[in-house]
Design an enzyme around this catalytic site. Structure first.
Site: not given
Length: 160
Positions: A14-15
């Site tokens: 994810h980020g």
């Protein structure tokens, strides 16, 4: 082959992993270890899209990941390993891949879990798995992003 991070994060890529952790560690490969994700075409495609362009991606079962890591298959690469749960890390350890340290990121709250710190909730089974790793000399830290202080995770468990 260098293992630059072993992280437990139930969101996998994810980020924070794709942009912050992969850059700070200089990872050239992200290895997702999860027996269920390997079988999930949609999830695998999402992980491919989330993986930073500068990194190769491996999505492997525990058995295959342990075999590849123990055989040092990724010569010259900087491997960032991520798994959803401490159980997966215990299984890797038992299969012969012995890591020095595990970083705990996000473990979202579920039924029968309690929050140890922001974004980290554990069950009694999770605690047993963390203690199992710790008893084998694996250092366990909680650190959401590299700029955060790395907290002693076993101390957090013992303070509960």
């Amino acid at each position: 082959m260098e293992i630059v991070n072993v992280r437990i994060d139930d969101r996998l890529i994810h980020g924070q992993v794709a942009t912050v952790w992969s850059q700070v560690t200089g990872a050239t490969r992200i290895m997702v270890v999860d027996d269920q994700v390997v079988k999930d075409t949609i999830n695998k495609e999402a992980l491919k899209l989330a993986c930073p362009k500068q990194c190769k991606l491996s999505i492997l079962t525990v058995e295959k990941a342990a075999a590849n890591l123990c055989a040092e298959k990724y010569e010259g690469e900087r491997v960032f390993l991520v798994a959803k749960s401490p159980k997966t890390i215990c299984r890797l350890y038992d299969a012969g891949f012995h890591m020095d340290q595990v970083n705990v990121g996000n473990m979202g709250g579920k039924q029968n879990t309690r929050m140890l710190k922001k974004a980290v909730s554990v069950s009694e089974e999770d605690i047993a798995d963390f203690l199992y790793l710790s008893e084998r000399g694996v250092a366990i830290t909680a650190q959401m992003v590299p700029a955060d202080e790395a907290l002693n995770f076993i101390k957090l468990i013992n303070e509960r």
